[in-house]
Design an enzyme around this catalytic site. Structure first.
Site, mmCIF file in Angstrom:
data_model
loop_
_atom_site.group_PDB
_atom_site.id
_atom_site.type_symbol
_atom_site.label_atom_id
_atom_site.label_comp_id
_atom_site.label_asym_id
_atom_site.label_seq_id
_atom_site.Cartn_x
_atom_site.Cartn_y
_atom_site.Cartn_z
ATOM 1 N N GLU A 133 -5.443 -4.804 10.672
ATOM 2 C CA GLU A 133 -4.406 -3.795 10.882
ATOM 3 C C GLU A 133 -4.671 -3.044 12.183
ATOM 4 O OE1 GLU A 133 -2.371 -2.665 6.916
ATOM 5 O OE2 GLU A 133 -4.070 -1.338 7.220
ATOM 6 N N ASN A 135 0.866 -1.175 0.000
ATOM 7 C CA ASN A 135 0.000 0.000 0.000
ATOM 8 C C ASN A 135 0.906 1.229 0.000
ATOM 9 O OD1 ASN A 135 -1.778 2.073 0.556
ATOM 10 N ND2 ASN A 135 -2.287 1.379 2.630
ATOM 11 N N TRP A 136 1.023 1.856 -1.153
ATOM 12 C CA TRP A 136 1.969 2.979 -1.280
ATOM 13 C C TRP A 136 1.424 4.268 -0.692
ATOM 14 C CZ3 TRP A 136 4.130 2.541 -7.000
ATOM 15 C CH2 TRP A 136 4.762 1.292 -7.145
ATOM 16 N N LYS A 137 0.160 4.270 -0.320
ATOM 17 C CA LYS A 137 -0.470 5.472 0.248
ATOM 18 C C LYS A 137 -0.224 6.684 -0.660
ATOM 19 C CE LYS A 137 -0.189 3.345 4.740
ATOM 20 N NZ LYS A 137 -0.069 3.464 6.169
ATOM 21 N N GLY A 163 2.772 -1.165 4.302
ATOM 22 C CA GLY A 163 2.790 0.254 3.959
ATOM 23 C C GLY A 163 4.205 0.731 3.701
ATOM 24 N N GLY A 164 4.818 1.357 4.704
ATOM 25 C CA GLY A 164 6.129 1.995 4.554
ATOM 26 C C GLY A 164 7.166 1.129 3.844
HETATM 27 P P1 PGA Z 1 2.780 0.373 7.658
HETATM 28 O O1 PGA Z 1 1.334 0.586 7.033
HETATM 29 O O2 PGA Z 1 3.324 -0.925 7.092
HETATM 30 O O3 PGA Z 1 3.577 1.570 7.221
HETATM 31 O O4 PGA Z 1 2.623 0.287 9.140
HETATM 32 C C1 PGA Z 1 0.461 -0.499 6.850
HETATM 33 C C2 PGA Z 1 -0.843 -0.010 6.270
HETATM 34 O O5 PGA Z 1 -1.325 1.054 6.662
HETATM 35 O O6 PGA Z 1 -1.442 -0.674 5.400
#
Ligand code: PGA
Length: 255
Positions: free
Chosen positions: A170, A9-11, A237-238
């Site tokens: 999550e 998830n690249w946000k 995410g990150g």
């Molecule tokens: P994160 O994010 O791996 O940066 O904690 C996960 C997500 O929000 O899907």
């Protein structure tokens, strides 16, 4: 045995040009054996979907494409929104719905999340519906109440085949914080989620539904999380913005 499902998830990161580079770097890091063993989904921003899709097609890459959000109508006067039909036309396979950042910053209720879920299924795409408790809810012993309510709202009275839905557990306190749930915590809550799905949709659906863990997944903790019996995949995410890290997470997720 289900094929592990690892999604990045690249946000709100990467322009479409940067997205191109990231996909290219990732494709050098991963080989056919990785893609045979793990289903790998990339979820860039809307502005990068077409670019990434074109690269996947032209270079015959094995990534699946995912979107981070969607509106529930097929079209209409909804300035700024994107419909399931538009995503389907771009060969998008997966759509994240109800991410905690959308619930928190954009006021998405269980009801809105459910409308999006129905719309995604109706368009023939696969929803990844996110659920999770806040730190205060966990500390207050409300994890099961909160997560169970979100899962019920997603599955209760579903017209489509519930087995098609992917759930991402999550915990909000683990997202972007560097604090990962322990593999035991993840297993416990994910097993609970499966029991709620069994109550609402039956045992077969509960067995078939793929449930991911998400929240500060890194190369160093991916294998331990994936080693738990109810963890079918990871939502990253990150670490998905770094080609080497994301590739290492995919490799660590191989059965
Ligand atoms: P994160 O994010 O791996 O940066 O904690 C996960 C997500 O929000 O899907």
């Amino acid at each position: 045995m289900k094929t592990p499902l690892v999604a990045g998830n690249w946000k709100m990161h990467r322009t479409h040009l940067e997205a191109l580079m990231l996909v290219q770097q990732l494709s050098y890091e991963l080989d056919d054996f990785d893609f045979d063993a793990v289903e790998v989904v990339l979820c860039p921003a809307f502005t990068s979907l077409r670019t990434v899709q074109t690269l996947i097609d032209s270079d015959r890459l094995h990534f699946k494409l995912g979107a981070q959000d969607v509106h529930w109508e097929d079209e209409g006067a909804y300035t700024g929104e994107v419909s399931p039909r538009m995503l389907a036309a771009l060969d998008v396979d997966y759509v994240i719905v109800g991410h905690s950042e959308r619930r928190q910053h954009f006021g998405e209720s269980d009801d809105i999340v459910r409308r999006k879920l129905d719309a995604v299924l109706g368009a023939g795409l696969v929803p990844i519906v996110c659920v999770g408790e806040s730190e205060a809810e966990r500390d207050g012993g409300q994890t099961e109440g909160k997560v169970g309510g979100q899962v019920k709202a997603a599955f209760d009275g579903l017209h489509a085949d519930p087995a098609k839905v992917v759930v991402a557990y999550e915990p909000i306190w683990a997202i972007g914080t560097g604090r990962t749930a322990t593999p035991d915590d993840a297993q416990e809550t994910i097993a609970f989620i499966r029991s709620v799905i069994a109550d609402v949709s039956g045992d077969d659906a509960a067995r078939a539904v793929r449930i991911q863990y998400g929240g500060s997944v890194k190369p160093g903790n991916a294998a331990a999380l994936m080693g738990r019996p109810d963890v079918d995949g990871l939502l990253v995410g990150g670490a998905s913005l770094d080609a080497a890290d994301f590739a290492a997470i995919v490799k660590a997720s191989k059965p």
